[in-house]
Design an enzyme around this catalytic site. Structure first.
Site, mmCIF file in Angstrom:
data_model
loop_
_atom_site.group_PDB
_atom_site.id
_atom_site.type_symbol
_atom_site.label_atom_id
_atom_site.label_comp_id
_atom_site.label_asym_id
_atom_site.label_seq_id
_atom_site.Cartn_x
_atom_site.Cartn_y
_atom_site.Cartn_z
ATOM 1 N N HIS A 296 -9.283 -1.915 -5.113
ATOM 2 C CA HIS A 296 -8.213 -2.285 -4.183
ATOM 3 C C HIS A 296 -7.257 -3.277 -4.823
ATOM 4 C CE1 HIS A 296 -6.083 -2.694 -0.444
ATOM 5 N NE2 HIS A 296 -6.025 -3.998 -0.704
ATOM 6 N N HIS B 18 0.824 -1.217 0.000
ATOM 7 C CA HIS B 18 0.000 0.000 0.000
ATOM 8 C C HIS B 18 0.854 1.262 0.000
ATOM 9 C CE1 HIS B 18 -3.443 -2.520 1.999
ATOM 10 N NE2 HIS B 18 -3.147 -2.919 0.763
ATOM 11 N N ASP C 238 -3.260 -2.775 -5.157
ATOM 12 C CA ASP C 238 -2.253 -3.785 -4.822
ATOM 13 C C ASP C 238 -1.312 -4.027 -5.997
ATOM 14 O OD1 ASP C 238 -3.034 -4.263 -2.212
ATOM 15 O OD2 ASP C 238 -4.194 -6.062 -2.687
ATOM 16 N N HIS D 158 -1.150 -10.966 -5.279
ATOM 17 C CA HIS D 158 0.261 -10.661 -5.049
ATOM 18 C C HIS D 158 1.194 -11.679 -5.704
ATOM 19 C CE1 HIS D 158 -0.907 -7.514 -2.338
ATOM 20 N NE2 HIS D 158 -1.565 -8.357 -1.556
#
Length: 297
Positions: free
Chosen positions: A228, A70, A232, A255
């Site tokens: 969001h 973030h 990321d 991720h």
């Protein structure tokens, strides 16, 4: 600039301080305990460790620095690429689960433009990675573009897509406030694995077992969930170590898949070049970019 909070996974308090650095320093994270430096890592892809539920620098829990995505997203979007970041625990504070507080802190502190010209990475040909139904790819593009799509088997999320060219203004308006999210049904299994110990309605969007958002204020954006995921991705791709010109696309990513795509781009011959003040150079990592400063006594 200093911010304090708790780690979303560790549940422990953490204070993070960002200090300006000279040109070509890059972004370096240092972990401290009792006034002693435990470890230091340059924020580049070769120093990325576990990517199960966040992005981690380092491989060993006693040395690593977790949940950096973030703050890295905010730094990338605003063109900040020379910083020393110190953290007094194993995890960056989650704040409100988004990048908004980091953007506010940058606004309050200010950003200094250095006279040296920046280099950037240019995508020259398509590179794609797949993991089950999910995939991620880089495509040549004049600019920096993200096209992120998610697909959840729950009505409150469903299939969502965000697309746009990445600028500081776009990040601030459309992505920076989008919060991390999770399901009530996953809480106890995650606790048992040592994750989400600091998660709460103050820093996460929570979806109930009857498929509704239980946060009192509801969502901040239409389709906050994919926003969001895009935030990321911006933070994860910041681990390239420099800005990139190209289009990043993903479907049902995360991720791990983001990190895999970066690695594939770097490992594929001719897939990218470094554009520097000296012109276009074949891509290869410099030794000082990939070697972490290990434990320091």
């Amino acid at each position: 600039m200093t911010v304090s909070g708790i780690g979303v996974h560790s549940g422990k308090p953490a204070t993070m301080t960002l200090r300006p650095a000279d040109a070509d320093h890059g972004i370096v994270f240092e972990r401290y305990a009792d006034g002693r430096r435990i470890s230091a890592f340059k924020a580049v892809s070769d120093n990325v460790g576990p990517t199960a539920l966040c992005t981690v620098l380092g491989e060993h829990p006693g040395e690593w620095i977790a949940t950096i995505e973030h703050v890295m997203a905010a730094l990338y979007a605003f063109g900040v690429d020379n910083l020393l970041i110190t953290v007094d625990n194993a995890e960056v504070p989650i704040m409100d689960g988004s990048s908004r507080m980091f953007v506010d802190a940058l606004d309050q502190t200010g950003i200094v433009t250095l006279p040296e010209k920046r280099s950037y990475l240019k995508v020259m040909k398509p590179v794609r990675v797949e993991n089950g139904a999910g995939w991620a790819e880089f495509l040549p593009y004049e600019g920096t573009r993200f096209e992120v799509e998610i697909d959840f088997d729950t009505a409150v999320i469903g299939r969502q897509k965000w697309s746009g060219d990445m600028t500081a203004a776009t990040f601030r308006k459309e992505l920076s406030g989008a919060r991390t999210f999770g399901f009530m049904r996953d809480v106890e299994p995650m606790w048992a694995r040592g994750f989400a110990l600091g998660s709460s309605l103050e820093n996460s969007v929570v979806i109930s077992d009857d498929d509704r958002v239980i946060n009192a204020g509801g969502l901040r954006y239409e389709q906050e969930f994919v926003r969001h995921k895009t935030l990321d991705a911006v933070g994860d791709l910041a681990m390239m170590g420099m800005p990139f010109a190209g289009c990043f696309r993903s479907y049902r990513g995360g991720h791990a898949l983001n990190a895999q795509a970066v690695r594939a781009l770097f490992d594929t011959a001719g897939a990218c070049v470094i554009v520097s003040p000296r012109g276009a150079l074949p891509f290869r990592l410099r030794q000082d970019d990939v070697v972490a400063a290990g434990p320091v006594s």
